[in-house]
Each structure stands twice: as structure tokens, then as C-alpha cells.
Motif scaffolding. Sequence first.
Motif, PDB file in Angstrom:
ATOM      1  N   GLU A  18       0.825  -1.212   0.000  1.00 31.92           N
ATOM      2  CA  GLU A  18       0.000   0.000   0.000  1.00 31.92           C
ATOM      3  C   GLU A  18       0.857   1.259   0.000  1.00 31.92           C
ATOM      4  O   GLU A  18       0.500   2.270  -0.633  1.00 31.92           O
ATOM      5  N   ALA A  19       2.003   1.211   0.681  1.00 29.73           N
ATOM      6  CA  ALA A  19       2.934   2.346   0.614  1.00 29.73           C
ATOM      7  C   ALA A  19       3.505   2.484  -0.783  1.00 29.73           C
ATOM      8  O   ALA A  19       3.647   3.597  -1.316  1.00 29.73           O
ATOM      9  N   LEU A  20       3.819   1.352  -1.399  1.00 30.58           N
ATOM     10  CA  LEU A  20       4.345   1.343  -2.758  1.00 30.58           C
ATOM     11  C   LEU A  20       3.295   1.848  -3.741  1.00 30.58           C
ATOM     12  O   LEU A  20       3.594   2.604  -4.667  1.00 30.58           O
ATOM     13  N   ARG A  21       2.053   1.440  -3.533  1.00 30.29           N
ATOM     14  CA  ARG A  21       0.935   1.889  -4.379  1.00 30.29           C
ATOM     15  C   ARG A  21       0.855   3.420  -4.440  1.00 30.29           C
ATOM     16  O   ARG A  21       0.596   4.006  -5.499  1.00 30.29           O
ATOM     17  N   ASP A  22       1.092   4.064  -3.323  1.00 29.72           N
ATOM     18  CA  ASP A  22       0.920   5.518  -3.231  1.00 29.72           C
ATOM     19  C   ASP A  22       2.206   6.292  -3.502  1.00 29.72           C
ATOM     20  O   ASP A  22       2.213   7.522  -3.418  1.00 29.72           O
ATOM     21  N   PHE A  23       3.280   5.596  -3.817  1.00 31.95           N
ATOM     22  CA  PHE A  23       4.584   6.230  -4.025  1.00 31.95           C
ATOM     23  C   PHE A  23       4.642   6.885  -5.398  1.00 31.95           C
ATOM     24  O   PHE A  23       4.330   6.264  -6.406  1.00 31.95           O
ATOM     25  N   ASP A  24       5.050   8.141  -5.445  1.00 25.17           N
ATOM     26  CA  ASP A  24       5.217   8.821  -6.727  1.00 25.17           C
ATOM     27  C   ASP A  24       6.115  10.039  -6.556  1.00 25.17           C
ATOM     28  O   ASP A  24       5.703  11.057  -6.013  1.00 25.17           O
ATOM     29  N   LEU A  25       7.359   9.913  -7.022  1.00 22.67           N
ATOM     30  CA  LEU A  25       8.308  11.026  -6.985  1.00 22.67           C
ATOM     31  C   LEU A  25       8.560  11.607  -8.373  1.00 22.67           C
ATOM     32  O   LEU A  25       9.442  12.451  -8.524  1.00 22.67           O
ATOM     33  N   ARG A  26       7.805  11.159  -9.350  1.00 21.71           N
ATOM     34  CA  ARG A  26       8.019  11.653 -10.711  1.00 21.71           C
ATOM     35  C   ARG A  26       7.824  13.160 -10.754  1.00 21.71           C
ATOM     36  O   ARG A  26       6.872  13.699 -10.203  1.00 21.71           O
ATOM     37  N   GLY A  27       8.783  13.833 -11.387  1.00 17.96           N
ATOM     38  CA  GLY A  27       8.793  15.285 -11.423  1.00 17.96           C
ATOM     39  C   GLY A  27       9.604  15.912 -10.308  1.00 17.96           C
ATOM     40  O   GLY A  27       9.830  17.127 -10.327  1.00 17.96           O
ATOM     41  N   LYS A  28      10.078  15.103  -9.348  1.00 22.44           N
ATOM     42  CA  LYS A  28      10.841  15.621  -8.211  1.00 22.44           C
ATOM     43  C   LYS A  28      12.319  15.233  -8.249  1.00 22.44           C
ATOM     44  O   LYS A  28      13.105  15.737  -7.452  1.00 22.44           O
ATOM     45  N   HIS A  29      12.684  14.340  -9.155  1.00 20.11           N
ATOM     46  CA  HIS A  29      14.056  13.831  -9.152  1.00 20.11           C
ATOM     47  C   HIS A  29      15.099  14.890  -9.482  1.00 20.11           C
ATOM     48  O   HIS A  29      16.272  14.725  -9.143  1.00 20.11           O
ATOM     49  N   GLY A  30      14.693  15.948 -10.132  1.00 19.57           N
ATOM     50  CA  GLY A  30      15.652  17.010 -10.458  1.00 19.57           C
ATOM     51  C   GLY A  30      16.272  17.651  -9.227  1.00 19.57           C
ATOM     52  O   GLY A  30      17.339  18.267  -9.321  1.00 19.57           O
ATOM     53  N   ALA A  31      15.621  17.482  -8.073  1.00 21.63           N
ATOM     54  CA  ALA A  31      16.155  18.052  -6.834  1.00 21.63           C
ATOM     55  C   ALA A  31      17.262  17.192  -6.240  1.00 21.63           C
ATOM     56  O   ALA A  31      17.946  17.625  -5.308  1.00 21.63           O
ATOM     57  N   ILE A  32      17.453  15.989  -6.749  1.00 20.44           N
ATOM     58  CA  ILE A  32      18.519  15.116  -6.241  1.00 20.44           C
ATOM     59  C   ILE A  32      19.834  15.511  -6.883  1.00 20.44           C
ATOM     60  O   ILE A  32      19.996  15.434  -8.104  1.00 20.44           O
ATOM     61  N   ARG A  33      20.767  15.960  -6.074  1.00 18.78           N
ATOM     62  CA  ARG A  33      22.075  16.424  -6.566  1.00 18.78           C
ATOM     63  C   ARG A  33      23.169  15.560  -5.974  1.00 18.78           C
ATOM     64  O   ARG A  33      24.030  16.012  -5.214  1.00 18.78           O
ATOM     65  N   LEU A  34      23.109  14.288  -6.294  1.00 25.95           N
ATOM     66  CA  LEU A  34      24.065  13.320  -5.763  1.00 25.95           C
ATOM     67  C   LEU A  34      24.597  12.464  -6.891  1.00 25.95           C
ATOM     68  O   LEU A  34      23.888  12.207  -7.866  1.00 25.95           O
ATOM     69  N   PRO A  35      25.830  11.990  -6.770  1.00 24.89           N
ATOM     70  CA  PRO A  35      26.286  10.964  -7.721  1.00 24.89           C
ATOM     71  C   PRO A  35      25.335   9.774  -7.659  1.00 24.89           C
ATOM     72  O   PRO A  35      25.075   9.225  -6.582  1.00 24.89           O
ATOM     73  N   THR A  36      24.797   9.391  -8.799  1.00 23.02           N
ATOM     74  CA  THR A  36      23.752   8.374  -8.828  1.00 23.02           C
ATOM     75  C   THR A  36      24.030   7.317  -9.893  1.00 23.02           C
ATOM     76  O   THR A  36      24.344   7.645 -11.039  1.00 23.02           O
ATOM     77  N   LEU A  37      23.898   6.055  -9.481  1.00 20.99           N
ATOM     78  CA  LEU A  37      24.007   4.912 -10.385  1.00 20.99           C
ATOM     79  C   LEU A  37      22.672   4.183 -10.375  1.00 20.99           C
ATOM     80  O   LEU A  37      22.125   3.892  -9.312  1.00 20.99           O
ATOM     81  N   THR A  38      22.128   3.881 -11.556  1.00 20.78           N
ATOM     82  CA  THR A  38      20.919   3.075 -11.633  1.00 20.78           C
ATOM     83  C   THR A  38      21.207   1.830 -12.464  1.00 20.78           C
ATOM     84  O   THR A  38      21.951   1.885 -13.440  1.00 20.78           O
ATOM     85  N   VAL A  39      20.621   0.717 -12.055  1.00 25.54           N
ATOM     86  CA  VAL A  39      20.877  -0.577 -12.697  1.00 25.54           C
ATOM     87  C   VAL A  39      19.549  -1.299 -12.877  1.00 25.54           C
ATOM     88  O   VAL A  39      18.714  -1.317 -11.965  1.00 25.54           O
ATOM     89  N   ALA A  40      19.358  -1.916 -14.041  1.00 30.14           N
ATOM     90  CA  ALA A  40      18.134  -2.659 -14.312  1.00 30.14           C
ATOM     91  C   ALA A  40      18.461  -4.005 -14.936  1.00 30.14           C
ATOM     92  O   ALA A  40      19.521  -4.185 -15.547  1.00 30.14           O
ATOM     93  N   GLY A  41      17.515  -4.946 -14.810  1.00 31.93           N
ATOM     94  CA  GLY A  41      17.628  -6.237 -15.462  1.00 31.93           C
ATOM     95  C   GLY A  41      16.908  -6.212 -16.801  1.00 31.93           C
ATOM     96  O   GLY A  41      15.743  -5.814 -16.873  1.00 31.93           O
ATOM     97  N   ARG A  42      17.580  -6.656 -17.817  1.00 33.38           N
ATOM     98  CA  ARG A  42      17.016  -6.650 -19.170  1.00 33.38           C
ATOM     99  C   ARG A  42      15.697  -7.427 -19.252  1.00 33.38           C
ATOM    100  O   ARG A  42      14.816  -7.097 -20.044  1.00 33.38           O
TER     101      ARG A  42
END
Length: 262
Positions: A187-211
Amino acid sequence: MQVNINGIETRYVLSNEGGGPWLTFIHQLGGDLSVWDQMAGYFRDDYTVLRYDVRGHGHSAVAREPFTMRDLADDLAKLLDALGAPTTHVVGLSLGGMIAQQFALDHPSRLDTLTIADSTGGTPPENRELWNQRAHTARSDGMEALLPSTIARWLTPDFQAGHPEAVEPIREAFARTPPEGFAMACEALRDFDLRGKHGAIRLPTLTVAGRHDTGTPPAATQAIAQAIEGARFELLDAAHLAPVEQSHRFAALLESFLERRV
């Protein structure tokens, strides 16, 4: 070890043989800190490695009231306070990646770097009912009812067939997750939405996904990287649990990323 965080008895494991910078790993929905055993073994000689069970998972207590992703990020902040960690590198997998994103926005001064694996920046409206259904199934039928479809999404058939020693602990951790803890996290995941806010993150960031991740398509993880200035995106030959299925490649990527920023 156990510590009370925001009224929740929380299990954590600290490996600090190296006494180096703090490195915190956060597990997936329906998992526990053991999913990071291999990574902890790899990094503990050079970092102070922290793993913990998210509330309602593993050996951490189930919350008495509903909670949000912001509450889960605050749990991490309070855990770091309790352990005397001023800042940390954070690595989050799936649900853990959502907690990490929220933590980066709410507690930016506490992070050194941000690594997000197989995660999304928000749940689209059309997917919210899916999380309601999973929460209902957990409460009404138990975790075993969700286990086959979950493992099928998490790990490719080839990996399941070739590495039963890695798959079985993941299956066991999911099966013993308290249904109510799982449901509340859904239910917490259901309501999670940071889209449009990521520009405020000013940190070295690595993202990884599975094909081969069908539950969280790689494009969802890549979108996080595209929204954070300077973030890096890597695609591995894996399903949803890429850090498990491609553990050596993931460790190499993370090591290289951290070494440039320590």
C-alpha cells in the motif's frame, strides 16, 4: 542486532571489518537483509556495511498503523542516528530503491552516493489496483499464494535452474514475510510517486536494471537516471533481482562507482 526505530523493533547487521565509509543496502519487497549477503561479504573489508530488515519484513516488527515511503525513509535516518553514522552510501533494490529515492529527497545531507537497482520513480495510476490485489491476496491467502508468480518475475528460468542454492533463501525469505507487513508495504508502494521531483537530487547516482525484468521494466529505472543530472544507467542480463542474478557484474559496477566518489 535489534534496535527500536520509530516504535518498530528493527533488525540490522553491521559489518565493519574495514572501518571505512558507511555503505547501506536496502532489500526488496518480500525480502530481507540476507539478499545482500554476497555484497556485504564483498565490500566489508573497505566499508562499514549496514543491512537491515525494513519494517514488517524479516525479523523487524510489523507496524501497527499504515505508513508511507516517507516513513520508511525516516526509519533509515533514525537507524543511522542510532548507529552514529553521519552519512552513508545507499544501495536500494526494488522497494529498497524507492526508499533510497525518498531518503535522497528528504535527507540529502546524509547521503554520499545513491544506487538504485530495478526500481521505479512512481506507481502509475493504472498500476495501483495491482498493489491492492497483492495486499489482499497476502492477507486472505498468505504469502505462499504469491510465491510462484513472484519468483518467476524475480529470476530468469535459467538462473533458477542453475543456482538453486541462491534461489532457495530468497524463496524462504518471501514465504516467511508477515502477510500484514507485506500488505502494508504494498500500500505504501501503491501511493509512491516522486516523478517530477528527481531534479532536486544532486548526488552521484548509479541506476541498474535487469534486461528481462517484466515487473519493473528497465525503462522505469532508466527514467530515474534521465531525471537526475549526471546519473548513470546500466543494463544487466537478468530479471528483477539483478544484483543477485548478476552479482559479480553488479559488484564490479558498484565498486567502480564508489571508488570514484570516496
